[in-house]
Design a protein around this motif. Structure first.
Motif, PDB file in Angstrom:
ATOM      1  N   LEU A  11       0.831  -1.202   0.000  1.00 18.29           N
ATOM      2  CA  LEU A  11       0.000   0.000   0.000  1.00 18.29           C
ATOM      3  C   LEU A  11       0.867   1.254   0.000  1.00 18.29           C
ATOM      4  CD1 LEU A  11      -2.905   1.244   0.349  1.00 18.29           C
ATOM      5  CD2 LEU A  11      -2.512   1.135   2.816  1.00 18.29           C
ATOM      6  N   ALA A  12       1.908   1.249   0.817  1.00 25.57           N
ATOM      7  CA  ALA A  12       2.805   2.404   0.921  1.00 25.57           C
ATOM      8  C   ALA A  12       3.475   2.728  -0.411  1.00 25.57           C
ATOM      9  CB  ALA A  12       3.861   2.144   1.986  1.00 25.57           C
ATOM     10  N   ASN A  13       3.765   1.713  -1.186  1.00 27.09           N
ATOM     11  CA  ASN A  13       4.413   1.922  -2.483  1.00 27.09           C
ATOM     12  C   ASN A  13       3.462   2.470  -3.541  1.00 27.09           C
ATOM     13  OD1 ASN A  13       6.967   1.039  -1.639  1.00 27.09           O
ATOM     14  ND2 ASN A  13       6.433  -1.111  -2.002  1.00 27.09           N
ATOM     15  N   SER A  14       2.168   2.525  -3.196  1.00 30.14           N
ATOM     16  CA  SER A  14       1.153   2.962  -4.161  1.00 30.14           C
ATOM     17  C   SER A  14       0.561   4.320  -3.838  1.00 30.14           C
ATOM     18  CB  SER A  14       0.015   1.927  -4.217  1.00 30.14           C
ATOM     19  OG  SER A  14       0.500   0.638  -4.499  1.00 30.14           O
ATOM     20  N   CYS A  15       0.996   4.944  -2.734  1.00 35.49           N
ATOM     21  CA  CYS A  15       0.338   6.183  -2.316  1.00 35.49           C
ATOM     22  C   CYS A  15       1.333   7.154  -1.687  1.00 35.49           C
ATOM     23  CB  CYS A  15      -0.803   5.882  -1.354  1.00 35.49           C
ATOM     24  SG  CYS A  15      -0.277   5.034   0.140  1.00 35.49           S
ATOM     25  N   ASP A  16       0.847   8.338  -1.363  1.00 37.52           N
ATOM     26  CA  ASP A  16       1.683   9.396  -0.797  1.00 37.52           C
ATOM     27  C   ASP A  16       1.631   9.446   0.719  1.00 37.52           C
ATOM     28  OD1 ASP A  16       2.328  10.430  -3.420  1.00 37.52           O
ATOM     29  OD2 ASP A  16       0.297  11.253  -3.480  1.00 37.52           O
ATOM     30  N   VAL A  17       0.543   8.981   1.297  1.00 34.94           N
ATOM     31  CA  VAL A  17       0.332   9.022   2.739  1.00 34.94           C
ATOM     32  C   VAL A  17      -0.684   7.947   3.091  1.00 34.94           C
ATOM     33  CG1 VAL A  17      -1.520  10.759   2.621  1.00 34.94           C
ATOM     34  CG2 VAL A  17      -0.172  10.571   4.707  1.00 34.94           C
ATOM     35  N   ILE A  18      -0.615   7.434   4.309  1.00 32.88           N
ATOM     36  CA  ILE A  18      -1.543   6.382   4.751  1.00 32.88           C
ATOM     37  C   ILE A  18      -2.315   6.862   5.965  1.00 32.88           C
ATOM     38  CG2 ILE A  18      -1.718   4.046   5.735  1.00 32.88           C
ATOM     39  CD1 ILE A  18       0.703   3.250   4.102  1.00 32.88           C
ATOM     40  N   THR A  19      -3.615   6.610   5.962  1.00 31.12           N
ATOM     41  CA  THR A  19      -4.451   6.907   7.114  1.00 31.12           C
ATOM     42  C   THR A  19      -5.240   5.651   7.487  1.00 31.12           C
ATOM     43  OG1 THR A  19      -5.997   8.510   8.072  1.00 31.12           O
ATOM     44  CG2 THR A  19      -6.449   7.787   5.814  1.00 31.12           C
ATOM     45  N   PHE A  20      -6.121   5.779   8.476  1.00 28.14           N
ATOM     46  CA  PHE A  20      -6.764   4.601   9.065  1.00 28.14           C
ATOM     47  C   PHE A  20      -8.271   4.788   9.129  1.00 28.14           C
ATOM     48  CE2 PHE A  20      -2.589   5.361  10.821  1.00 28.14           C
ATOM     49  CZ  PHE A  20      -1.946   4.134  10.656  1.00 28.14           C
ATOM     50  N   GLU A  21      -8.989   3.726   8.775  1.00 31.04           N
ATOM     51  CA  GLU A  21     -10.437   3.722   8.942  1.00 31.04           C
ATOM     52  C   GLU A  21     -10.832   3.111  10.268  1.00 31.04           C
ATOM     53  OE1 GLU A  21     -14.452   1.704   7.323  1.00 31.04           O
ATOM     54  OE2 GLU A  21     -12.725   0.730   8.255  1.00 31.04           O
ATOM     55  N   ASN A  22      -9.979   2.255  10.804  1.00 32.31           N
ATOM     56  CA  ASN A  22     -10.226   1.663  12.117  1.00 32.31           C
ATOM     57  C   ASN A  22      -8.894   1.459  12.825  1.00 32.31           C
ATOM     58  OD1 ASN A  22      -9.132  -1.084  11.599  1.00 32.31           O
ATOM     59  ND2 ASN A  22     -10.839  -1.215  10.145  1.00 32.31           N
ATOM     60  N   GLU A  23      -8.954   1.031  14.070  1.00 33.26           N
ATOM     61  CA  GLU A  23      -7.743   0.932  14.887  1.00 33.26           C
ATOM     62  C   GLU A  23      -7.322  -0.512  15.154  1.00 33.26           C
ATOM     63  OE1 GLU A  23     -11.147   2.382  17.616  1.00 33.26           O
ATOM     64  OE2 GLU A  23     -10.570   2.473  15.516  1.00 33.26           O
ATOM     65  N   PHE A  24      -7.738  -1.436  14.303  1.00 34.70           N
ATOM     66  CA  PHE A  24      -7.422  -2.853  14.520  1.00 34.70           C
ATOM     67  C   PHE A  24      -6.095  -3.237  13.866  1.00 34.70           C
ATOM     68  CE2 PHE A  24     -12.286  -3.278  14.347  1.00 34.70           C
ATOM     69  CZ  PHE A  24     -12.394  -2.772  15.632  1.00 34.70           C
ATOM     70  N   ILE A  25      -5.130  -2.364  13.955  1.00 34.34           N
ATOM     71  CA  ILE A  25      -3.856  -2.528  13.267  1.00 34.34           C
ATOM     72  C   ILE A  25      -2.823  -3.179  14.187  1.00 34.34           C
ATOM     73  CG2 ILE A  25      -4.253  -0.560  11.757  1.00 34.34           C
ATOM     74  CD1 ILE A  25      -2.438   1.067  13.667  1.00 34.34           C
ATOM     75  N   ASN A  26      -1.756  -3.657  13.581  1.00 34.02           N
ATOM     76  CA  ASN A  26      -0.600  -4.137  14.336  1.00 34.02           C
ATOM     77  C   ASN A  26       0.462  -3.046  14.262  1.00 34.02           C
ATOM     78  OD1 ASN A  26       1.790  -5.347  15.249  1.00 34.02           O
ATOM     79  ND2 ASN A  26       1.169  -7.360  14.504  1.00 34.02           N
ATOM     80  N   ILE A  27       0.525  -2.232  15.294  1.00 32.80           N
ATOM     81  CA  ILE A  27       1.387  -1.057  15.256  1.00 32.80           C
ATOM     82  C   ILE A  27       2.866  -1.429  15.176  1.00 32.80           C
ATOM     83  CG2 ILE A  27       1.670  -0.713  17.758  1.00 32.80           C
ATOM     84  CD1 ILE A  27       1.002   2.295  17.163  1.00 32.80           C
ATOM     85  N   TYR A  28       3.218  -2.579  15.714  1.00 36.33           N
ATOM     86  CA  TYR A  28       4.624  -2.997  15.687  1.00 36.33           C
ATOM     87  C   TYR A  28       5.039  -3.432  14.281  1.00 36.33           C
ATOM     88  CZ  TYR A  28       3.782  -2.756  20.651  1.00 36.33           C
ATOM     89  OH  TYR A  28       3.424  -2.301  21.889  1.00 36.33           O
ATOM     90  N   GLU A  29       4.130  -4.063  13.552  1.00 38.67           N
ATOM     91  CA  GLU A  29       4.400  -4.420  12.159  1.00 38.67           C
ATOM     92  C   GLU A  29       4.640  -3.176  11.316  1.00 38.67           C
ATOM     93  OE1 GLU A  29       4.002  -7.128   9.847  1.00 38.67           O
ATOM     94  OE2 GLU A  29       3.956  -8.755  11.311  1.00 38.67           O
ATOM     95  N   LEU A  30       3.913  -2.102  11.622  1.00 37.95           N
ATOM     96  CA  LEU A  30       3.997  -0.891  10.812  1.00 37.95           C
ATOM     97  C   LEU A  30       5.195  -0.016  11.166  1.00 37.95           C
ATOM     98  CD1 LEU A  30       0.221   0.184  10.735  1.00 37.95           C
ATOM     99  CD2 LEU A  30       1.465  -1.301   9.156  1.00 37.95           C
ATOM    100  N   SER A  31       5.759  -0.228  12.341  1.00 35.06           N
ATOM    101  CA  SER A  31       6.846   0.643  12.801  1.00 35.06           C
ATOM    102  C   SER A  31       8.042   0.631  11.863  1.00 35.06           C
ATOM    103  CB  SER A  31       7.287   0.230  14.210  1.00 35.06           C
ATOM    104  OG  SER A  31       6.230   0.412  15.131  1.00 35.06           O
ATOM    105  N   SER A  32       8.326  -0.513  11.260  1.00 34.11           N
ATOM    106  CA  SER A  32       9.476  -0.594  10.345  1.00 34.11           C
ATOM    107  C   SER A  32       9.269   0.272   9.116  1.00 34.11           C
ATOM    108  CB  SER A  32       9.711  -2.045   9.923  1.00 34.11           C
ATOM    109  OG  SER A  32       8.582  -2.555   9.228  1.00 34.11           O
ATOM    110  N   LEU A  33       8.012   0.506   8.727  1.00 36.10           N
ATOM    111  CA  LEU A  33       7.737   1.332   7.554  1.00 36.10           C
ATOM    112  C   LEU A  33       8.069   2.797   7.807  1.00 36.10           C
ATOM    113  CD1 LEU A  33       4.361  -0.208   6.312  1.00 36.10           C
ATOM    114  CD2 LEU A  33       6.656  -0.627   5.452  1.00 36.10           C
ATOM    115  N   VAL A  34       7.901   3.242   9.055  1.00 36.72           N
ATOM    116  CA  VAL A  34       8.220   4.635   9.387  1.00 36.72           C
ATOM    117  C   VAL A  34       9.702   4.901   9.140  1.00 36.72           C
ATOM    118  CG1 VAL A  34       8.257   6.350  11.236  1.00 36.72           C
ATOM    119  CG2 VAL A  34       6.333   4.757  11.052  1.00 36.72           C
ATOM    120  N   LYS A  35      10.541   3.908   9.423  1.00 39.34           N
ATOM    121  CA  LYS A  35      11.981   4.062   9.206  1.00 39.34           C
ATOM    122  C   LYS A  35      12.309   4.242   7.727  1.00 39.34           C
ATOM    123  CE  LYS A  35      12.936   1.152  13.234  1.00 39.34           C
ATOM    124  NZ  LYS A  35      13.499  -0.142  13.714  1.00 39.34           N
ATOM    125  N   ASN A  36      11.392   3.800   6.870  1.00 43.42           N
ATOM    126  CA  ASN A  36      11.581   3.949   5.422  1.00 43.42           C
ATOM    127  C   ASN A  36      10.822   5.148   4.865  1.00 43.42           C
ATOM    128  OD1 ASN A  36      13.213   1.623   5.234  1.00 43.42           O
ATOM    129  ND2 ASN A  36      11.401   0.316   5.161  1.00 43.42           N
TER     130      ASN A  36
END
Length: 383
Positions: free
Chosen positions: A72-97
């Motif tokens: 998803l990140a490779n297809s868009c400019d910014v990511i937002t959320f419709e709900n909070e059922f996410i795995n925040i630890y999985e996503l943390s590595s993407l912030v570093k990129n």
């Protein structure tokens, strides 16, 4: 994804917004996205989820699938959320990129677990009910109490009112928190937005009416409530302390002695703000996209004196589009029927909502009119 954080000197237009979640909250972003010239790319697990029909592109995957979010990140400019059922630890590595999340993961981190959320609010000095982590002290608590799932509870699921220690022990465990039962006078909510520049806009206070911990009705009335300034200050403090970018829903109790207590924070657009689609200068969905895209926030002013919003909840198991009932609802003057296109009905599931604009001379008149219209809607829907 390239780093598209907006700088003061050379802002870059965001054209593609990734949305994690494909339910009705994402679906209701469609008109705003079109107005703002933004494409929505949705990550959602089912091809029949509401937002699939309005998305520029779809990534079919579970909400907490980190690999899918990388795509998803490779297809868009910014990511937002419709709900909070996410795995925040999985996503943390993407912030570093240099993947940009709005609101950011640091904003979401203290809010996703409802016990940690209450701790955060308490540490900010904001008013909350008494609450306890699951533990040995449960033997000394007074009943009734509210038992809440710390994660993944919504629409009444994961929330129970318990009246004795036996019920508490049989239903609860370490995945729950315990909250004081508040014999409130009213339940209220407010939608608030904060942009990338720190600009904060707060929508009018609304009264919500719940049944089985699910919102049934929302009233937007021209009421000069003394507590409005206090509630607006709570919203300002919360959003500024977290440095939010986006829209939040804040649910509160007003007690019989006129104290305000925060019940829960929803770090996203919220059911109590659906009326804004028809009654406000800027809907909560447009406001959220404006914040996410780094645009100036819009006006939160009402276009009418008041409004009532009624959720159309499922009351049976099966597949039914309830077309005849929806057609009857559309005959109510000044009404807008929003149908989410869900293929399956089950008791308590939000299938759509109806908003009716009010134009009474004063608060008391609009209150009576709003109650009568809400009853009319529910008589048609649940008959």
């Amino acid at each position: 994804m390239k780093n598209t954080e907006i700088s003061k000197n050379q802002p870059r237009k965001i054209q593609k917004v990734g949305v994690i979640g494909g339910g009705q909250l994402a679906w209701m972003m469609a008109d705003a996205a079109k107005k703002l010239g933004v494409d929505l790319i949705i990550q959602t697990p089912h091809k029949d989820d509401p937002a699939v029909s309005i998305a520029k592109d779809i990534i079919l995957a579970e909400i907490d699938d980190g690999k899918a979010t990388t795509k998803l990140a490779n297809s868009c400019d910014v990511i937002t959320f419709e709900n909070e059922f996410i795995n925040i630890y999985e996503l943390s590595s993407l912030v570093k990129n240099n993947v940009i999340f709005r609101p950011s993961l640091s904003v979401l981190k203290p809010l996703l677990d409802k016990y940690e959320q209450l701790c955060y609010l308490q540490n900010l000095g904001l008013p909350v009910p008494n609450f306890w982590e699951w533990g040995k002290e449960i033997e000394s608590l007074s009943f009734p109490l509210v038992l809440k799932a710390r994660r993944h509870g919504y629409d009444g699921q994961g929330t129970f009112i318990v009246k004795d220690i036996e019920s508490l022990k049989s239903q609860g465990n370490s995945e729950f928190l315990i909250q004081e039962f508040i014999p409130f006078e009213r339940e209220v909510a407010v939608i608030a937005a904060r942009g990338v520049t720190g600009e904060v806009k707060v929508y009018p206070l609304v009264e919500t009416q719940q049944e089985n911990q699910v919102c049934r009705r929302v009233f937007v009335l021209d009421e000069n409530l003394e507590l409005v300034k206090e509630i607006e200050a709570i919203a300002q403090t919360l959003l500024n302390s977290l440095e939010v970018v986006g829209v939040f829903g804040i649910e509160m109790f007003i007690t019989k002695d006129k104290k305000v207590l925060i019940n829960e924070i929803a770090p996203r657009t919220h059911n109590s703000g659906h009326y804004t689609l028809d009654a406000s200068e800027t809907s909560q969905f447009e406001q959220h996209l404006r914040a996410v895209c780094g645009l100036p926030l819009g006006s939160t002013a009402l276009k009418t004196r008041g409004a009532v919003m009624v959720n159309l909840l499922g009351y049976e198991f099966g597949e039914n589009y309830y077309l005849t009932k929806r057609q009857k609802l559309e005959t109510i003057p000044n009404s807008s029927v929003w149908w989410y296109g869900k293929t399956e009905s089950r008791p308590g599931r939000k299938l759509g909502h109806v908003t009716v604009l009010l134009d009474g001379e004063n608060f008391e008149t609009m209150r009576r009119e709003g109650e009568a219209i809400a009853n009319q809607i529910e008589n048609i829907w649940y008959s």
